[in-house]
Design a protein around this motif. Structure first.
Motif, PDB file in Angstrom:
ATOM      1  N   PRO A   1       0.818  -1.224   0.000  1.00  0.00           N
ATOM      2  CA  PRO A   1       0.000   0.000   0.000  1.00  0.00           C
ATOM      3  C   PRO A   1       0.854   1.278   0.000  1.00  0.00           C
ATOM      4  O   PRO A   1       2.071   1.244   0.220  1.00  0.00           O
ATOM      5  N   GLY A   2       0.171   2.402  -0.239  1.00  0.00           N
ATOM      6  CA  GLY A   2       0.794   3.707  -0.050  1.00  0.00           C
ATOM      7  C   GLY A   2       1.614   4.218  -1.212  1.00  0.00           C
ATOM      8  O   GLY A   2       2.357   5.187  -1.061  1.00  0.00           O
ATOM      9  N   VAL A   3       1.507   3.612  -2.384  1.00  0.00           N
ATOM     10  CA  VAL A   3       2.264   4.069  -3.552  1.00  0.00           C
ATOM     11  C   VAL A   3       1.277   4.597  -4.585  1.00  0.00           C
ATOM     12  O   VAL A   3       0.351   3.889  -4.977  1.00  0.00           O
ATOM     13  N   GLU A   4       1.471   5.826  -5.015  1.00  0.00           N
ATOM     14  CA  GLU A   4       0.562   6.442  -5.978  1.00  0.00           C
ATOM     15  C   GLU A   4       1.338   6.982  -7.175  1.00  0.00           C
ATOM     16  O   GLU A   4       2.471   7.452  -7.040  1.00  0.00           O
ATOM     17  N   GLY A   5       0.736   6.902  -8.327  1.00  0.00           N
ATOM     18  CA  GLY A   5       1.329   7.467  -9.530  1.00  0.00           C
ATOM     19  C   GLY A   5       2.101   6.453 -10.346  1.00  0.00           C
ATOM     20  O   GLY A   5       2.447   5.363  -9.886  1.00  0.00           O
ATOM     21  N   VAL A   6       2.381   6.838 -11.583  1.00  0.00           N
ATOM     22  CA  VAL A   6       3.031   5.927 -12.517  1.00  0.00           C
ATOM     23  C   VAL A   6       4.548   5.970 -12.407  1.00  0.00           C
ATOM     24  O   VAL A   6       5.232   5.073 -12.897  1.00  0.00           O
ATOM     25  N   GLY A   7       5.102   6.964 -11.739  1.00  0.00           N
ATOM     26  CA  GLY A   7       6.545   7.074 -11.596  1.00  0.00           C
ATOM     27  C   GLY A   7       7.100   6.087 -10.579  1.00  0.00           C
ATOM     28  O   GLY A   7       6.448   5.759  -9.589  1.00  0.00           O
ATOM     29  N   PHE A   8       8.327   5.623 -10.832  1.00  0.00           N
ATOM     30  CA  PHE A   8       8.972   4.674  -9.922  1.00  0.00           C
ATOM     31  C   PHE A   8       9.712   5.426  -8.819  1.00  0.00           C
ATOM     32  O   PHE A   8      10.292   6.483  -9.042  1.00  0.00           O
ATOM     33  N   ARG A   9       9.659   4.849  -7.633  1.00  0.00           N
ATOM     34  CA  ARG A   9      10.365   5.419  -6.497  1.00  0.00           C
ATOM     35  C   ARG A   9      10.737   4.304  -5.518  1.00  0.00           C
ATOM     36  O   ARG A   9      10.111   3.223  -5.528  1.00  0.00           O
ATOM     37  N   PRO A  10      11.794   4.516  -4.682  1.00  0.00           N
ATOM     38  CA  PRO A  10      12.170   3.492  -3.700  1.00  0.00           C
ATOM     39  C   PRO A  10      11.082   3.337  -2.649  1.00  0.00           C
ATOM     40  O   PRO A  10      10.549   4.332  -2.138  1.00  0.00           O
ATOM     41  N   VAL A  11      10.764   2.098  -2.313  1.00  0.00           N
ATOM     42  CA  VAL A  11       9.737   1.794  -1.318  1.00  0.00           C
ATOM     43  C   VAL A  11      10.341   0.830  -0.295  1.00  0.00           C
ATOM     44  O   VAL A  11      10.812  -0.257  -0.669  1.00  0.00           O
ATOM     45  N   PRO A  12      10.359   1.193   0.996  1.00  0.00           N
ATOM     46  CA  PRO A  12      10.864   0.264   2.020  1.00  0.00           C
ATOM     47  C   PRO A  12       9.983  -0.987   2.079  1.00  0.00           C
ATOM     48  O   PRO A  12       8.761  -0.911   1.915  1.00  0.00           O
ATOM     49  N   LEU A  13      10.605  -2.115   2.338  1.00  0.00           N
ATOM     50  CA  LEU A  13       9.875  -3.385   2.345  1.00  0.00           C
ATOM     51  C   LEU A  13       9.712  -3.932   3.758  1.00  0.00           C
ATOM     52  O   LEU A  13      10.586  -3.771   4.603  1.00  0.00           O
ATOM     53  N   LYS A  14       8.601  -4.571   3.971  1.00  0.00           N
ATOM     54  CA  LYS A  14       8.336  -5.278   5.227  1.00  0.00           C
ATOM     55  C   LYS A  14       8.366  -6.778   4.959  1.00  0.00           C
ATOM     56  O   LYS A  14       8.104  -7.224   3.833  1.00  0.00           O
ATOM     57  N   PRO A  15       8.668  -7.588   5.984  1.00  0.00           N
ATOM     58  CA  PRO A  15       8.752  -9.046   5.760  1.00  0.00           C
ATOM     59  C   PRO A  15       7.481  -9.638   5.164  1.00  0.00           C
ATOM     60  O   PRO A  15       7.554 -10.561   4.347  1.00  0.00           O
ATOM     61  N   GLU A  16       6.314  -9.094   5.557  1.00  0.00           N
ATOM     62  CA  GLU A  16       5.060  -9.670   5.073  1.00  0.00           C
ATOM     63  C   GLU A  16       4.814  -9.430   3.587  1.00  0.00           C
ATOM     64  O   GLU A  16       3.917 -10.024   2.995  1.00  0.00           O
ATOM     65  N   TYR A  17       5.631  -8.557   2.958  1.00  0.00           N
ATOM     66  CA  TYR A  17       5.473  -8.332   1.528  1.00  0.00           C
ATOM     67  C   TYR A  17       6.126  -9.445   0.700  1.00  0.00           C
ATOM     68  O   TYR A  17       5.814  -9.598  -0.486  1.00  0.00           O
ATOM     69  N   HIS A  18       7.063 -10.177   1.283  1.00  0.00           N
ATOM     70  CA  HIS A  18       7.784 -11.264   0.585  1.00  0.00           C
ATOM     71  C   HIS A  18       8.466 -10.752  -0.685  1.00  0.00           C
ATOM     72  O   HIS A  18       8.477 -11.438  -1.717  1.00  0.00           O
ATOM     73  N   ARG A  19       9.016  -9.570  -0.617  1.00  0.00           N
ATOM     74  CA  ARG A  19       9.704  -8.997  -1.784  1.00  0.00           C
ATOM     75  C   ARG A  19      11.129  -8.621  -1.395  1.00  0.00           C
ATOM     76  O   ARG A  19      11.488  -8.605  -0.234  1.00  0.00           O
ATOM     77  N   GLY A  20      11.906  -8.267  -2.408  1.00  0.00           N
ATOM     78  CA  GLY A  20      13.302  -7.888  -2.208  1.00  0.00           C
ATOM     79  C   GLY A  20      14.217  -8.761  -3.031  1.00  0.00           C
ATOM     80  O   GLY A  20      14.206  -9.989  -2.907  1.00  0.00           O
ATOM     81  N   GLY A  21      15.024  -8.135  -3.906  1.00  0.00           N
ATOM     82  CA  GLY A  21      15.886  -8.887  -4.804  1.00  0.00           C
ATOM     83  C   GLY A  21      15.157  -9.249  -6.077  1.00  0.00           C
ATOM     84  O   GLY A  21      13.921  -9.288  -6.123  1.00  0.00           O
ATOM     85  N   VAL A  22      15.913  -9.535  -7.146  1.00  0.00           N
ATOM     86  CA  VAL A  22      15.290  -9.735  -8.449  1.00  0.00           C
ATOM     87  C   VAL A  22      14.516 -11.043  -8.554  1.00  0.00           C
ATOM     88  O   VAL A  22      13.661 -11.181  -9.434  1.00  0.00           O
ATOM     89  N   LEU A  23      14.789 -12.010  -7.668  1.00  0.00           N
ATOM     90  CA  LEU A  23      14.011 -13.244  -7.730  1.00  0.00           C
ATOM     91  C   LEU A  23      12.547 -13.019  -7.389  1.00  0.00           C
ATOM     92  O   LEU A  23      11.701 -13.868  -7.691  1.00  0.00           O
ATOM     93  N   THR A  24      12.224 -11.885  -6.776  1.00  0.00           N
ATOM     94  CA  THR A  24      10.826 -11.565  -6.474  1.00  0.00           C
ATOM     95  C   THR A  24      10.236 -10.593  -7.491  1.00  0.00           C
ATOM     96  O   THR A  24       9.089 -10.168  -7.329  1.00  0.00           O
ATOM     97  N   HIS A  25      10.997 -10.231  -8.512  1.00  0.00           N
ATOM     98  CA  HIS A  25      10.488  -9.333  -9.542  1.00  0.00           C
ATOM     99  C   HIS A  25       9.540 -10.087 -10.461  1.00  0.00           C
ATOM    100  O   HIS A  25       9.841 -11.209 -10.906  1.00  0.00           O
ATOM    101  N   ALA A  26       8.447  -9.449 -10.812  1.00  0.00           N
ATOM    102  CA  ALA A  26       7.479 -10.084 -11.695  1.00  0.00           C
ATOM    103  C   ALA A  26       8.075 -10.404 -13.055  1.00  0.00           C
ATOM    104  O   ALA A  26       7.677 -11.385 -13.702  1.00  0.00           O
ATOM    105  N   SER A  27       9.040  -9.605 -13.520  1.00  0.00           N
ATOM    106  CA  SER A  27       9.667  -9.879 -14.813  1.00  0.00           C
ATOM    107  C   SER A  27      10.392 -11.222 -14.790  1.00  0.00           C
ATOM    108  O   SER A  27      10.248 -12.044 -15.715  1.00  0.00           O
TER     109      SER A  27
END
Length: 798
Positions: free
Chosen positions: A582-608
């Motif tokens: 949550p908390g991200v608005e707009g089409v521009g990219f910006r750094p977003v701090p991650l929490k453990p419950e997001y299960h993200r971080g590193g390229v292995l979690t990238h949708a690409s």
């Protein structure tokens, strides 16, 4: 003499005294005790027989023995483990033998085979040589891949088809680059979103009325579109604009979000001349326009004659179907209001263009007596053709061949010019013939390197093609001419300069295309029933995330291990929504701090990454496991044995792939490889084919409406070959970084293969280990890793 026989002779010549004794006393007994039972006269699992394997034969088999026994993959877990001393003695002998053979070959030929420019490099190089941008890569045969990259010499063969296509590409480039028109005037003009036709005919008036009826025109002249392309609404920007001359143009699009309190995401595309329905369009930028006062966003784009521009608005709702058309004058939905489009150009960096300056020295001229006639046909002429050719061709060839060209080296091209002239060609035609031959010659098509330490010109080319993907620029060539480029301080300074160069984005793009296989991002389309949320904005965003993340890790010198795990992600609103952040608005990219419950971080979690390692409908632990093992652990699993069918998932959801694989792995022939492949694949089962986190699999219903259902729960647990277990992806990722040297070593090998054009061999492993040890002292900084690779002997020698 075959390659295998040559290797045998080289190995025998280089082998120390007693090498064969150690084979008989150490290696042969080890193989007999631990390996021949599964790879002997009666059974040859994996089509590998070891009882007949002799010193100096089949280096691939010896390498497999060394790597798989060292990695603990062999002998299988159910077999007795060899003593550490015995294992070290056996693998040490194999490594010494393979290293000696490779070193002997490298001493004569160098480690890198003669490498051809791939088609992207060819297009970049020709464009920079002539001072233009022209599409050439699609004219050339597709380049083969080796170790994931299209820069590896052993895969870049050349054929008669290549030569035929190079000839056509060279002619096309020279047609575009040898401009004969007068210097174009740089103009700045204001346009409307839809430019009215200026003709006075009834047809012009009718077309203007029809087009304006598909827009809303405000009292101040601002034009509002509610969805470009739908109901015939104009999509091109400045519809009547087409570039008249090649060059860079500055495009400013000024507007605002209309009838909405939310931003409207607007994409601007470059549409090449002749593009059908925008099939070849290239995205220039994607920005938010907010409500209220108009905002102006400016782009710099190279346009060739006939090229145009178009827009697409993401997030605007589809207009309801109406067979009678749509009344845009009363439409209440959100839209994009365009106050003006300003186009300035061409912005000339030099005149005449670089290709003209190099080949002819001056611009084309009209016939005598027609100097004031701007429509007169112009040509390149010379009062003394032979003298001018002898004077100009060495300079053109030096620029094309990326090193000084002597009169002797230029002589064949001067003779070609003279032969053409004798056959009745004009001065211009004969010079074009010589230039065409140069652009199809080995000195242009190949990176010419002599065995041993690279000379400064070869080093300049290797560095430039590594980091900017084109020929060395004037500053690199100046350092090469001075003989100082090879000094560590100068080489580091030039490496840093190129990393900051605008063309370094090509390195970001091309390296991630190979390492992470992003070139295949559009190879599959997600099933619309199983993944209805996949849309154009998400498709754009997932690729941008990984490209921008790579650039951030490189530019900020973050630890290379950030590629495996990070405490931030670069997201826009659409991607954050997809990831449940949550908390991200707009089409521009910006750094977003991650929490453990997001299960993200590193390229292995990238949708690409998760998309290119899936097939659009289902995920396979085998496919994703191979992806991780090859790209993050530096291992190349052997191909499946002949006749073994691929593991097909049950898309109806009756069984999980894990259950199907359990039966597949019951055969020891299959289990030996799957023990190392499957665990990473199981860990990634928590991500679906478009990178979304999942607790249950999506399945297609057998009956009822075409809507996906939730099937069996996901089990992302696994066990490494050494017995270490993990409960899911987050724990797996921590274990992946338990030995950071292993991942950084793998990444180093990828950089070396991409940058030098040759894979890392057994003889190169000590140098890779030294590079990793050096960057370990500096916190594994990725920018420092690139510097260390460039400073290494692997990079500085053929």
């Amino acid at each position: 003499m075959t390659y295998r026989i040559a290797c045998v002779l080289l190995l025998l010549a280089a082998a120390p005294a007693g090498a064969d004794d150690r084979f008989d006393t150490v290696v042969k007994p080890f193989l007999a005790k631990h390996c021949v039972g599964c790879h002997g006269p009666d059974i040859q699992k994996g089509d590998l027989r070891l009882d007949t394997l002799k010193p100096g034969t089949d280096s691939a088999a010896w390498k497999a023995v060394m790597d798989r026994t060292r990695g603990g993959e062999m002998p299988p877990p159910k077999r007795p483990r060899p003593a550490k001393a015995d294992l070290a003695a056996m693998t040490g002998w194999v490594e010494a033998e393979l290293t000696a053979a490779e070193k002997a070959r490298q001493g004569k030929e160098g480690r890198v085979v003669l490498r051809r420019l791939n088609r992207t490099e060819y297009e970049n190089t020709v464009g920079d040589l002539l001072g233009l941008r022209v599409e050439l890569s699609d004219m050339l045969p597709e380049d083969a891949l080796a170790h994931g990259f299209d820069t590896v010499g052993e895969a870049l063969n050349i054929s008669p088809v290549h030569l035929e296509r190079y000839l056509a590409a060279a002619r096309k480039a020279l047609d575009a680059g040898l401009v004969k028109t007068p210097k174009p005037e740089t103009k700045s003009a204001k346009h409307a979103f839809y430019d009215l036709r200026t003709g006075k005919t009834d047809a012009d008036a009718r077309i203007n009325a029809e087009q304006l009826a598909k827009l809303r025109v405000l009292p101040d002249g601002t034009q509002v579109t509610f969805q470009p392309g739908q109901y015939g609404q104009p999509a091109p920007v400045a519809q009547n604009f087409r570039a008249l001359a090649s060059g860079y143009y500055q495009v400013t699009l000024k507007g605002y979000a209309y009838q909405t309190d939310k931003p409207v995401a607007v994409a601007l595309y470059h549409v090449p001349r002749g593009s059908v329905f925008g099939a070849d369009q290239r995205l220039l930028g994607l920005v938010d326009y907010t409500p209220g006062e108009a905002q102006a966003h400016t782009y710099r784009v190279w346009l060739n004659p006939g090229d145009g521009l178009r827009t697409f608005c993401f997030g605007l709702p589809a207009l309801p179907f109406n067979p009678k058309g749509h009344d845009f004058a009363t439409h209440k939905g959100p839209g994009f209001a365009v106050e003006e489009v300003r186009l300035e150009g061409p912005l000339l960096e030099a005149w005449p263009p670089r290709g003209v300056q190099l080949l002819f020295g001056t611009e084309a001229v009209p016939p005598k007596g027609q100097e004031k006639n701007q429509y007169a046909k112009r040509s390149f002429v010379s009062a003394n053709p032979k003298a001018d050719a002898a004077r100009l061709l060495p300079g053109f060839l030096s620029a094309a061949f990326r090193r000084p060209v002597s009169a002797e080296k230029a002589a064949p091209y001067v003779k070609l010019f003279e032969a053409q002239l004798a056959d009745g060609a004009t001065y211009e035609e004969a010079m074009r013939a010589a230039a065409t031959a140069a652009l199809c010659s080995p000195d242009f098509l190949f990176l010419v390197e002599a065995p041993g330490t690279l000379d400064d010109y070869a080093l300049a080319s290797r560095l430039s093609y590594f980091l900017t993907r084109t020929a060395p620029d004037a500053e690199l060539l100046k350092g090469a001419a001075a003989g100082t480029l090879g000094t560590p301080a100068v080489l580091r300074k030039q490496t840093e300069r190129l990393l900051k160069h605008p063309d370094a984005k090509r390195f970001h793009h091309d390296f991630t295309d190979g390492w992470l296989d992003l070139r295949n991002i559009a190879f599959t389309n997600p099933d619309k029933v199983l993944y209805p949320e996949f849309d154009k904005l998400l498709e754009h965003s997932i690729l941008q995330e990984t490209r921008l993340f790579f650039a951030e890790v490189l530019n900020s010198n973050l630890p290379a291990t950030t590629f495996v795990d990070s405490d931030f992600a670069l997201l826009n609103e659409r991607l954050a929504k997809h990831y449940g952040i949550p908390g991200v608005e707009g089409v521009g990219f910006r750094p977003v701090p991650l929490k453990p419950e997001y299960h993200r971080g590193g390229v292995l979690t990238h949708a690409s990454v998760l998309k290119v390692s899936a097939n659009g409908t289902s995920t396979s632990p085998v496919v994703r496991g191979v992806y991780v093992v090859e790209r993050f652990l530096g291992q190349t699993p052997p191909p499946p044995p002949p006749g073994v069918p691929a593991v097909e998932p049950d898309i109806r959801g009756a069984k999980t792939v894990r259950e199907i694989l359990a039966k597949h792995r019951s055969t020891e022939t299959c289990a030996s490889c799957h023990r190392g492949i499957d665990p990473p694949g199981f860990a990634l089962e928590s991500f679906d084919v478009i990178g979304g986190w999942r607790e249950r699999f999506r399945v297609l219903p057998e009956k009822g409406p075409r809507k996906y259902a939730l099937g069996l729960p996901v089990d992302a647990s696994g066990e490494w070959p050494d017995g270490t277990k993990f409960s899911g992806f987050d724990e797996f990722r921590k274990q992946l970084l338990a030995d950071p040297d292993r991942f950084v070593g793998c990444l180093t090998k990828k950089l070396v293969a991409f940058g030098t054009g040759h894979e890392v061999g057994v003889a190169d492993r000590a140098e890779v280990a030294a590079i990793v040890a050096e960057v370990r002292k500096r916190g594994y900084g990725f920018r420092e890793l690139v510097h260390a690779v460039v400073q290494s002997e692997l990079f500085r020698r053929k």
